[in-house]
Scaffold this active site. Structure first.
Site, PDB file in Angstrom:
ATOM      1  N   GLU A 194      -0.504  -1.943   5.257  1.00 50.44           N
ATOM      2  CA  GLU A 194       0.378  -1.921   6.429  1.00 50.44           C
ATOM      3  C   GLU A 194       0.276  -0.580   7.134  1.00 50.44           C
ATOM      4  O   GLU A 194       0.528  -0.476   8.331  1.00 50.44           O
ATOM      5  CB  GLU A 194       1.836  -2.197   6.003  1.00 50.44           C
ATOM      6  CG  GLU A 194       2.821  -2.368   7.158  1.00 50.44           C
ATOM      7  CD  GLU A 194       3.289  -1.061   7.755  1.00 50.44           C
ATOM      8  OE1 GLU A 194       3.492  -1.006   8.985  1.00 50.44           O
ATOM      9  OE2 GLU A 194       3.448  -0.088   7.008  1.00 50.44           O
TER      10      GLU A 194
ATOM     11  N   ASP B 265       0.811  -1.232   0.000  1.00 48.55           N
ATOM     12  CA  ASP B 265       0.000   0.000   0.000  1.00 48.55           C
ATOM     13  C   ASP B 265       0.839   1.274   0.000  1.00 48.55           C
ATOM     14  O   ASP B 265       2.007   1.280   0.365  1.00 48.55           O
ATOM     15  CB  ASP B 265      -0.966   0.008   1.195  1.00 48.55           C
ATOM     16  CG  ASP B 265      -0.262  -0.137   2.546  1.00 48.55           C
ATOM     17  OD1 ASP B 265       0.799  -0.811   2.620  1.00 48.55           O
ATOM     18  OD2 ASP B 265      -0.769   0.421   3.537  1.00 48.55           O
TER      19      ASP B 265
HETATM   20 NI    NI Z   1       6.728   1.010   5.478  1.00 49.54          NI
END
Ligand code: NI
Length: 407
Positions: free
Chosen positions: A154, A96
């Protein structure tokens, strides 16, 4: 930072197969750069990585891997079974991007306004694709199974890792490895440490409510500002008096809001802060003591309070045996990299969830400029030294092979 190994030349196994492996991964370097630049041009936010995961899945399928799409929403899992017997090893990349406006002017700068790969996850994705391609070309020589975890989100709580695990990402997996391209370290430095390596970044909020009133008649009110001031002071003793002095921990009050006028006793006081710890024990002690301190200090001042605590990711804790394996495998390569043991880092990372379930190791691959002028992570000018992706891919392969071939 303590130097652990300085690397020699040829891999310890030497042989022709080793040299072919080296050539195979080296030949994938241009692809790796092209994939990374594609993802960099087209970043997608957490849990919205639709085009990113479609491209990942398409490539993995074209190389003959078993592919699961839509894991944890936008995650992809690729599985490759080697021709020789061995263990199953998982390798993870986060995919991401961040809500940041890219300020670079290079041709691969983000083409999506307000979204940018400002943490290097584009590189993580590209290097893990290269590792998957490598194994697809060397299936006959490969012992055991490799599971490639392309994990969404994340950057945003609750993160994609826990959901990936719930959906079976670690089923049958014996060990798990991952890494971060890291610009605070120059290219050439490779670093990790056994035990805790990244902190859990938690947050708390305390809302104090009392009876406001006239500043000249305090005996008719309960002064929440005074209660808050006492509370901020009392909180400072949690780390110094309750946490083991050999533990690293931080409690910071970053926000304090109360009052509207000089001659008014405030009715509410809001306090907010962050807690950083490396062990569940220290984390638990601080959370409990914060709650108790808030309750008792406010009771002392005749005020009510509401306590909220938001847990970030757990601390990232490397398995000592798998970390020793990483140091051993990394030092046997002839990349000329400096493999070192680093200090703990007060940032968070949801790789922690994988390490709670399976032994493994998370490591940092230096991706900064040699003169230290690289922009920090999450900065609008963030960029990586792209050759670090080759190092990361090579290291992931070396440690995965070592773990899979163990009897
Ligand atoms: Ni990172």
């Amino acid at each position: 930072m303590r130097t652990f190994f300085y690397n020699g030349k040829m891999g310890k196994k030497g042989g022709r197969s080793e040299m072919l492996a080296e050539e195979t991964i080296r030949a994938l370097e241009p692809d790796m750069v092209a994939w990374r630049r594609h993802f960099h041009r087209h970043p997608e936010l957490s849990f919205q990585e639709f085009r990113t995961s479609e491209r990942i899945a398409g490539l993995l399928e074209s190389w003959g891997l078993e592919v699961r799409r839509g894991v944890a929403g936008t995650g992809v899992i690729g599985t490759l079974r080697g021709a020789r017997p061995g263990k199953t090893v998982a390798l993870r990349a986060d995919i991401d991007a961040l809500p940041i406006q890219d300020q670079k002017t290079c041709d691969y700068a983000s083409r999506t306004p307000g979204v940018m790969h400002a943490c290097g996850h584009d590189g993580h994705t590209a290097q893990l694709l290269a590792v998957a391609r490598y194994y697809s070309l060397r299936r006959q020589e490969t012992a055991g199974t490799r599971v490639f975890l392309f994990q969404p989100a994340e950057e945003t709580l609750p993160g994609g890792a826990a959901a990936m695990i719930r959906e079976g990402a670690l089923d049958g997996v014996a060990a798990v490895f991952g890494c971060h391209l890291w610009t605070p370290f120059p290219y050439g430095v490779v670093a990790t440490r056994p035990g805790p390596i990244m902190a859990s970044p938690d947050e708390f909020e305390i809302e104090i409510a009392g009876r406001g009133g006239h500043a000249g008649m305090p005996h008719l009110s309960s002064d929440v500002l005074l209660a808050g001031a006492h509370l901020v002071t009392a909180i400072q003793s949690i780390v110094s008096r309750n946490v083991d002095p050999l533990e690293a921990a931080v409690v910071t009050v970053g926000r304090f809001a109360a009052g509207t006028a000089n001659n008014v006793i405030a009715e509410t006081c809001r306090i907010g802060g962050t807690v950083r710890t490396f062990t569940e024990e220290a984390r638990g002690i601080i959370r409990r003591r914060l709650e108790e301190t808030a309750a008792h200090v406010c009771a002392l001042h005749g005020a009510r309070q509401e306590f909220r605590y938001v847990e970030g990711y757990p601390p990232v804790v490397n398995d000592p045996k798998e970390t020793a394996r990483f140091f051993r495998a990394a030092s046997a390569l002839d990349g000329g990299w400096k493999v070192t043991e680093c200090d703990r880092i007060m940032a968070g990372e949801d790789f922690s969830y994988y390490l709670q379930e399976r032994p493994g190791c998370y490591f940092f691959v230096g991706a900064g400029r040699p003169d230290g002028s690289s922009a920090p992570h999450h900065h609008p000018l963030f960029d990586i030294e792209e050759k670090a992706m080759f190092a990361a891919a090579r290291l992931l392969i070396a440690v995965a092979d070592d773990a899979a071939e163990e009897n």
